[in-house]
Design an enzyme around this catalytic site. Structure first.
Site, PDB file in Angstrom:
ATOM      1  N   HIS A 280       0.731  -1.282   0.064  1.00  0.00           N
ATOM      2  CA  HIS A 280      -0.316  -0.113   0.103  1.00  0.00           C
ATOM      3  C   HIS A 280       0.718   1.281   0.190  1.00  0.00           C
ATOM      4  O   HIS A 280       0.621   2.099  -0.735  1.00  0.00           O
ATOM      5  CB  HIS A 280      -0.936   0.201   1.085  1.00  0.00           C
ATOM      6  CG  HIS A 280      -1.867  -1.280   1.219  1.00  0.00           C
ATOM      7  ND1 HIS A 280      -2.511  -1.580   0.366  1.00  0.00           N
ATOM      8  CD2 HIS A 280      -2.077  -2.042   2.323  1.00  0.00           C
ATOM      9  CE1 HIS A 280      -3.359  -2.891   0.737  1.00  0.00           C
ATOM     10  NE2 HIS A 280      -2.893  -2.947   1.941  1.00  0.00           N
ATOM     11  N   ASP A 331      -5.309  -8.360  -3.183  1.00  0.00           N
ATOM     12  CA  ASP A 331      -5.509  -8.077  -1.649  1.00  0.00           C
ATOM     13  C   ASP A 331      -6.571  -8.745  -1.044  1.00  0.00           C
ATOM     14  O   ASP A 331      -6.993  -9.818  -0.634  1.00  0.00           O
ATOM     15  CB  ASP A 331      -5.580  -6.520  -1.474  1.00  0.00           C
ATOM     16  CG  ASP A 331      -5.407  -6.145   0.187  1.00  0.00           C
ATOM     17  OD1 ASP A 331      -5.364  -7.127   0.957  1.00  0.00           O
ATOM     18  OD2 ASP A 331      -5.109  -4.902   0.389  1.00  0.00           O
TER      19      ASP A 331
HETATM   20  C1  NGQ Z   1      -5.340  -7.529   6.394  1.00  0.00           C
HETATM   21  N1  NGQ Z   1      -6.099  -5.573   5.107  1.00  0.00           N
HETATM   22  O1  NGQ Z   1      -4.553  -7.879   7.071  1.00  0.00           O
HETATM   23  O2  NGQ Z   1      -6.197  -8.103   5.824  1.00  0.00           O
HETATM   24  C2  NGQ Z   1      -5.516  -5.841   6.365  1.00  0.00           C
HETATM   25  C3  NGQ Z   1      -6.862  -5.481   7.187  1.00  0.00           C
HETATM   26  C4  NGQ Z   1      -5.285  -4.425   9.217  1.00  0.00           C
HETATM   27  C5  NGQ Z   1      -5.636  -4.589   4.457  1.00  0.00           C
HETATM   28  N2  NGQ Z   1      -4.664  -3.533   5.118  1.00  0.00           N
HETATM   29  C6  NGQ Z   1      -6.290  -5.421   8.715  1.00  0.00           C
HETATM   30  N3  NGQ Z   1      -5.986  -3.977   3.232  1.00  0.00           N
HETATM   31  O3  NGQ Z   1      -4.568  -3.838   8.447  1.00  0.00           O
HETATM   32  O4  NGQ Z   1      -5.244  -4.305  10.450  1.00  0.00           O
HETATM   33 ZN    ZN Z   2      -3.264  -6.727   3.013  1.00  0.00          ZN
END
Ligand code: NGQ
Ligand code: ZN
Length: 465
Positions: A280, A331
């Protein structure tokens, strides 16, 4: 019958002939690729097709997917309902934590197989699986620490997609070692259990032909400098992926904790190099943007998910100008398509800067070609595998575009990639090979029917967020 055989026969030497192929030096014609044990052993252009299988269409290198959480495919479309307060990334995360409450290993395998079949149909020939759902529904480790990792491996074997497994090191819930919350119980390990899990995961991927392993400290929120240091010291090679600076709140919390922004902190305290993949990297200063480029790290962009979650927009042109390397990932798997991710990236740059052809590198270059080649380089580096080009020594990961498609039939060369990126999306993808084995014909994965049936049973039970 023949289809099943194509999936399972160990790939003996074979030759594929393409009238057009995108090689590292550009478009080549009458190309024969000789493939041995899944690897490209020879490339010859201006060749005769004698002794080769003639494949109609245009061959381009398969796109590596550098970031996936496969299980999230099962909740695609379930989080678009407005809640009591302003919805955001953080309210989405609450729903995601709820979704995983009851997921079993069988569920994860079925969902991953469906996501991976879609990836192959969407032009992704390998996946870097950022894998953090390690433990059972009570937060207790499975008898085999790598039970869930072996289900990811099984889904890769089932579908034929290439794999870079990234077991995730998730230790805390916020900067400075905050105690994990209930919703994170299935992710949590201290360094020593994480390293044991990593060793078991190495075993778990052995049956996958096209696989390698790296690590993923989840984010600076999920580790402390000490535990991060301990894990990095114990793992001297392979890719290192980390979510970073995706949300403004994350940048603010990092400033509150350390006085520095996330990427600033990382570049200052850790030897970031070509092994690193910063996922990101949305909210950066110019100095941080250039810092990542200078370190040789890859930025892992997931433009469809970043749009869906309301993350923000990465600074493309300055990063590219500084020689930065990026690739794309799917993702949350809300929609799975390599051309779609590339298009969303370019469009977000156009909207942010109010320009056109933001990513093309020089006059006369088309955006479709520039996007595709950038993402091949970044995707291959991020995957830590010999992929991303139709050249000797690389895995024979090939996407075939249908040049009889109405949007491709009237053009040639780079314009094929423009049409596939901006106009047709994945509907121009006719065939896909991974390690020389064909897994998609006519845009459909060979096992689509069975994999879909299994997926349907799982999501019918789960679809109630
Ligand atoms: C994840 N997803 O680990 O799936 C994360 C969300 C977080 C993204 N960052 C959870 N898009 O970052 O704490
Ligand atoms: Zn992720």
């Amino acid at each position: 019958m023949q289809r099943t055989k194509a999936m399972h026969t160990p790939s003996a030497a074979k030759k594929l002939f393409f009238a057009h192929a995108l090689l590292p030096g550009g478009w080549a014609h009458d190309v024969v690729l000789t493939i041995e044990n899944g690897v490209i052993a020879a490339v010859a252009d201006n060749s005769s097709s004698a002794g080769a299988e003639i494949v109609s269409g245009v061959a381009v290198p398969g796109m590596p997917n550098l970031h996936s959480h496969a299980f999230q495919r099962g909740m695609a479309g379930l989080t678009e309902l407005r809640g009591e307060t302003q919805d955001s990334f953080w309210t989405w995360r609450q729903l995601m934590y709820r979704f995983i409450d009851t997921l079993t290993p069988d569920d994860v395998e079925a969902i991953a197989a469906y996501a991976y079949a879609e990836m192959l149909e969407g032009g992704f020939t390998s996946v870097a699986e950022f894998h953090y759902l390690h433990h059972d529904e009570h937060g207790a480790p499975y008898g085999d620490l790598a039970e869930m990792a072996s289900r990811i491996a099984a889904a890769c074997i089932d579908t034929g997609i290439g794999l870079t497994l990234l077991p995730v090191f998730y230790n805390f819930s916020g900067f400075g070692g905050a105690v994990p919350v209930h919703g994170q119980r299935r992710f949590i390990n201290d360094p020593s259990r994480f390293l044991a899990l990593l060793e078991r995961s190495r075993e778990a991927i052995k049956p996958v032909d096209d696989a390698d392993i790296g690590i993923a400290p989840h984010s600076l929120r999920a580790v402390t400098p000490e535990t991060l240091g301990e894990v990095l010291k114990a793992v001297p090679s392979g890719p290192i992926h980390m979510h970073i600076a995706e949300q403004v709140k994350e940048v603010e919390d990092c400033l509150g904790w350390s006085g520095q922004r996330p990427v600033e902190w990382l570049l200052d305290h850790v030897a970031v190099d070509r092994r690193w993949v910063l996922i990101h990297a949305t909210h950066l200063t110019l100095e941080e943007t250039v810092g990542i480029a200078n370190a040789g790290a890859v930025v892992g962009l997931c433009p469809l998910t970043e749009a869906n979650l309301g993350d923000g927009i990465f600074e493309g042109p300055r990063f590219i100008e500084a020689g930065g390397v990026f690739g794309v990932g799917s993702d949350s798997n809300i929609e799975i398509t390599a051309p779609g991710e590339l298009k969303q990236f370019e469009y977000s740059q156009r909207l942010r800067h109010r320009i056109r052809n933001a990513v093309a590198r020089h006059a006369g270059e088309t955006t479709g070609r520039a996007l595709y080649e950038h993402a091949l380089v970044g995707g291959a580096q991020a995957s830590g595998r010999a992929i991303g080009a139709l050249s000797v020594g690389k895995r024979a990961d090939i996407v075939v575009l249908d040049d009889t498609h109405p949007d491709l039939c009237g053009v040639i060369g780079d314009r094929w990639l423009d049409a596939a990126t901006f106009v047709t999306g994945k509907s121009a993808i006719s065939r896909v090979y991974v390690g020389g084995r064909q897994v998609v014909e006519g845009g459909r994965h060979f096992k689509r029917a069975d994999i879909t049936e299994r997926y349907r049973r799982v999501v019918k039970r789960l679809a109630s967020l």
